[in-house]
Motif scaffolding. Structure first.
Motif, PDB file in Angstrom:
ATOM      1  N   GLY A  65     -33.454 -25.565 -89.420  1.00 27.41           N
ATOM      2  CA  GLY A  65     -33.584 -26.604 -90.436  1.00 27.41           C
ATOM      3  C   GLY A  65     -32.407 -27.572 -90.410  1.00 27.41           C
ATOM      4  N   ILE A  66     -31.196 -27.026 -90.278  1.00 24.22           N
ATOM      5  CA  ILE A  66     -30.005 -27.886 -90.187  1.00 24.22           C
ATOM      6  C   ILE A  66     -30.077 -28.757 -88.939  1.00 24.22           C
ATOM      7  N   ARG A  67     -30.544 -28.180 -87.830  1.00 19.49           N
ATOM      8  CA  ARG A  67     -30.650 -28.920 -86.568  1.00 19.49           C
ATOM      9  C   ARG A  67     -31.603 -30.102 -86.695  1.00 19.49           C
ATOM     10  N   ILE A  68     -32.769 -29.894 -87.300  1.00 14.53           N
ATOM     11  CA  ILE A  68     -33.759 -30.959 -87.475  1.00 14.53           C
ATOM     12  C   ILE A  68     -33.222 -32.039 -88.403  1.00 14.53           C
ATOM     13  N   LEU A  69     -32.599 -31.613 -89.512  1.00  6.27           N
ATOM     14  CA  LEU A  69     -32.042 -32.564 -90.469  1.00  6.27           C
ATOM     15  C   LEU A  69     -30.943 -33.411 -89.830  1.00  6.27           C
ATOM     16  N   ALA A  70     -30.074 -32.754 -89.029  1.00  8.74           N
ATOM     17  CA  ALA A  70     -28.996 -33.482 -88.361  1.00  8.74           C
ATOM     18  C   ALA A  70     -29.554 -34.503 -87.383  1.00  8.74           C
ATOM     19  N   GLU A  71     -30.653 -34.157 -86.693  1.00  7.09           N
ATOM     20  CA  GLU A  71     -31.264 -35.073 -85.730  1.00  7.09           C
ATOM     21  C   GLU A  71     -31.865 -36.277 -86.450  1.00  7.09           C
ATOM     22  N   LEU A  72     -32.502 -36.029 -87.595  1.00  7.38           N
ATOM     23  CA  LEU A  72     -33.137 -37.121 -88.332  1.00  7.38           C
ATOM     24  C   LEU A  72     -32.111 -38.080 -88.936  1.00  7.38           C
ATOM     25  N   ILE A  73     -31.009 -37.518 -89.444  1.00  9.15           N
ATOM     26  CA  ILE A  73     -29.987 -38.349 -90.071  1.00  9.15           C
ATOM     27  C   ILE A  73     -29.129 -39.063 -89.036  1.00  9.15           C
ATOM     28  N   GLY A  74     -28.960 -38.400 -87.873  1.00 10.42           N
ATOM     29  CA  GLY A  74     -28.126 -38.991 -86.837  1.00 10.42           C
ATOM     30  C   GLY A  74     -26.743 -38.388 -86.754  1.00 10.42           C
ATOM     31  N   LEU A  75     -26.583 -37.144 -87.247  1.00  6.68           N
ATOM     32  CA  LEU A  75     -25.296 -36.445 -87.171  1.00  6.68           C
ATOM     33  C   LEU A  75     -25.204 -35.765 -85.798  1.00  6.68           C
ATOM     34  N   HIS A  76     -24.741 -36.506 -84.806  1.00  2.00           N
ATOM     35  CA  HIS A  76     -24.813 -36.043 -83.426  1.00  2.00           C
ATOM     36  C   HIS A  76     -23.923 -34.830 -83.151  1.00  2.00           C
ATOM     37  N   THR A  77     -22.725 -34.812 -83.739  1.00  2.04           N
ATOM     38  CA  THR A  77     -21.835 -33.673 -83.509  1.00  2.04           C
ATOM     39  C   THR A  77     -22.428 -32.389 -84.084  1.00  2.04           C
ATOM     40  N   LEU A  78     -22.940 -32.476 -85.323  1.00  2.00           N
ATOM     41  CA  LEU A  78     -23.568 -31.312 -85.952  1.00  2.00           C
ATOM     42  C   LEU A  78     -24.806 -30.893 -85.178  1.00  2.00           C
ATOM     43  N   SER A  79     -25.573 -31.879 -84.708  1.00  2.00           N
ATOM     44  CA  SER A  79     -26.769 -31.594 -83.925  1.00  2.00           C
ATOM     45  C   SER A  79     -26.402 -30.851 -82.640  1.00  2.00           C
ATOM     46  N   TRP A  80     -25.326 -31.315 -81.959  1.00  2.00           N
ATOM     47  CA  TRP A  80     -24.883 -30.656 -80.728  1.00  2.00           C
ATOM     48  C   TRP A  80     -24.431 -29.227 -81.018  1.00  2.00           C
ATOM     49  N   LEU A  81     -23.693 -29.037 -82.132  1.00  2.00           N
ATOM     50  CA  LEU A  81     -23.207 -27.708 -82.498  1.00  2.00           C
ATOM     51  C   LEU A  81     -24.367 -26.755 -82.778  1.00  2.00           C
ATOM     52  N   MET A  82     -25.381 -27.235 -83.493  1.00  2.00           N
ATOM     53  CA  MET A  82     -26.545 -26.398 -83.780  1.00  2.00           C
ATOM     54  C   MET A  82     -27.295 -26.038 -82.494  1.00  2.00           C
ATOM     55  N   ASN A  83     -27.346 -26.993 -81.554  1.00  2.00           N
ATOM     56  CA  ASN A  83     -27.970 -26.713 -80.263  1.00  2.00           C
ATOM     57  C   ASN A  83     -27.291 -25.544 -79.569  1.00  2.00           C
ATOM     58  N   GLN A  84     -25.939 -25.550 -79.589  1.00  2.00           N
ATOM     59  CA  GLN A  84     -25.192 -24.483 -78.921  1.00  2.00           C
ATOM     60  C   GLN A  84     -25.427 -23.140 -79.610  1.00  2.00           C
ATOM     61  N   ILE A  85     -25.416 -23.169 -80.941  1.00  2.00           N
ATOM     62  CA  ILE A  85     -25.622 -21.929 -81.693  1.00  2.00           C
ATOM     63  C   ILE A  85     -27.007 -21.355 -81.423  1.00  2.00           C
ATOM     64  N   ILE A  86     -28.026 -22.235 -81.442  1.00  2.00           N
ATOM     65  CA  ILE A  86     -29.400 -21.773 -81.210  1.00  2.00           C
ATOM     66  C   ILE A  86     -29.561 -21.271 -79.777  1.00  2.00           C
ATOM     67  N   THR A  87     -28.987 -21.996 -78.808  1.00  2.00           N
ATOM     68  CA  THR A  87     -29.136 -21.629 -77.394  1.00  2.00           C
ATOM     69  C   THR A  87     -28.523 -20.270 -77.107  1.00  2.00           C
ATOM     70  N   TYR A  88     -27.246 -20.113 -77.485  1.00  2.00           N
ATOM     71  CA  TYR A  88     -26.556 -18.861 -77.169  1.00  2.00           C
ATOM     72  C   TYR A  88     -26.774 -17.790 -78.233  1.00  2.00           C
ATOM     73  N   GLY A  89     -27.199 -18.216 -79.428  1.00  2.00           N
ATOM     74  CA  GLY A  89     -27.475 -17.251 -80.484  1.00  2.00           C
ATOM     75  C   GLY A  89     -28.675 -16.376 -80.167  1.00  2.00           C
ATOM     76  N   VAL A  90     -29.658 -16.935 -79.454  1.00  2.00           N
ATOM     77  CA  VAL A  90     -30.832 -16.149 -79.068  1.00  2.00           C
ATOM     78  C   VAL A  90     -30.415 -14.990 -78.160  1.00  2.00           C
ATOM     79  N   ILE A  91     -29.548 -15.302 -77.185  1.00  2.00           N
ATOM     80  CA  ILE A  91     -29.078 -14.257 -76.272  1.00  2.00           C
ATOM     81  C   ILE A  91     -28.261 -13.217 -77.037  1.00  2.00           C
TER      82      ILE A  91
END
Length: 293
Positions: A65-91
């Motif tokens: 949810g935070i990732r989608i919201l960050a993408e819609l608002i344009g918070l690129h740093t937060l969006s990138w951070l959420m990407n990393q958490i989701i990517t490596y968090g699954v593993i």
């Protein structure tokens, strides 16, 4: 992988499924694709419902949810951070929750799209009748008892605290286990895969202030195990002989024979209702257990 995740969370990616440039057949295929994905998500929630994995999924949903919201608002740093958490968090989640993942896959492998066989239904009914025989004997004589039946959530960490039995379920054996001043009477019996797995096991005690003060350690242990698993637990009070059931943090006490048998059959004998989704123990109770409907 990060690029693929970015596409998934990009609204334009989903709008592309219904682009005017697509043919009718392509749109139908895309709709079918989305329906299948949502069906799989729905089945996943059914699989983990009532287990500790629900908390993990809630946490993942917050990050998404935070990732989608960050993408819609344009918070690129937060969006990138959420990407990393989701990517490596699954593993990381697969490694950390490896036992839960394994049990979930085992449960999925045991699942069937067909109704249970008559043999399975007979075995479940025989188990319930054995419980009933023991409950009736112990209730009349005010013999305290605590029995937990494992369902989908594994109870291995609590099974390890008990004394191994691996015995067939009979009313006579349950009665003998809980006779006062015998070596196994103190603690819980845990049932796993249609067997009495262990006796004298320790269960987590609930800290809930909603449990009436007249109920002792056995009842708090029964509520405690219902808070961390989907196990069905029954208790016989040594003070009053009353019979109680706990499931998914629901606590019903002073049940009649007809009441607890109806709930046990509802929860322990699989039928078509398991496909439609079961009601909570309390809902089942107020919907007709007391009235015998």
């Amino acid at each position: 992988m990060s690029n693929h995740l970015s596409e998934i969370f990009n609204p334009e990616y989903w709008l592309g499924f219904f682009s005017e440039n697509l043919s009718t057949w392509d749109i139908i295929v895309n709709v079918l694709d989305i329906v299948v994905v949502w069906f799989l998500i729905y089945k996943l929630f059914q699989l983990v419902r009532g287990t500790k994995a629900v908390q993990l999924i809630k946490g993942v949903a917050v990050f998404i949810g935070i990732r989608i919201l960050a993408e819609l608002i344009g918070l690129h740093t937060l969006s990138w951070l959420m990407n990393q958490i989701i990517t490596y968090g699954v593993i990381a989640a697969i490694v950390i929750f490896q036992p839960e993942v394994r049990r979930g896959l085992e449960h999925l492998g045991r699942s069937s799209f067909f109704k249970p066989t008559k043999k399975e239904e007979r075995e479940d009914e025989q188990m319930i009748l054995a419980f009933d025989k023991a409950i009736q004997y112990m209730s009349k004589r005010k013999i305290g008892a605590l029995v937990t039946i494992q369902r989908h959530t594994g109870l291995d960490e609590y099974i390890e605290t008990g004394i191994d039995l691996d015995a067939d379920i009979t009313g006579e054996l349950l009665i003998n286990i809980f006779i006062p001043n015998t070596p196994l009477h103190d603690g819980a019996v845990i049932v796993k895969n249609g067997k009495l797995a262990v006796a004298s096991a320790y269960l987590p005690l609930s800290d809930s202030m909603l449990i009436p003060k007249e109920f002792g350690t056995r009842h708090r242990a029964a509520v405690g195990i219902s808070e961390v698993s989907d196990a069905l637990t029954f208790v016989v009070s040594e003070e009053t002989g009353g019979v109680s059931l706990t499931l998914n943090n629901d606590f019903l006490h002073d049940l009649t024979r007809e009441e607890y048998l109806k709930i046990m059959r509802r929860e322990l004998i699989p039928d078509e209702r398991s496909v439609k989704g079961r009601k909570s123990l309390w809902q089942a109770f107020i919907d007709g257990v007391r009235g015998g409907k």
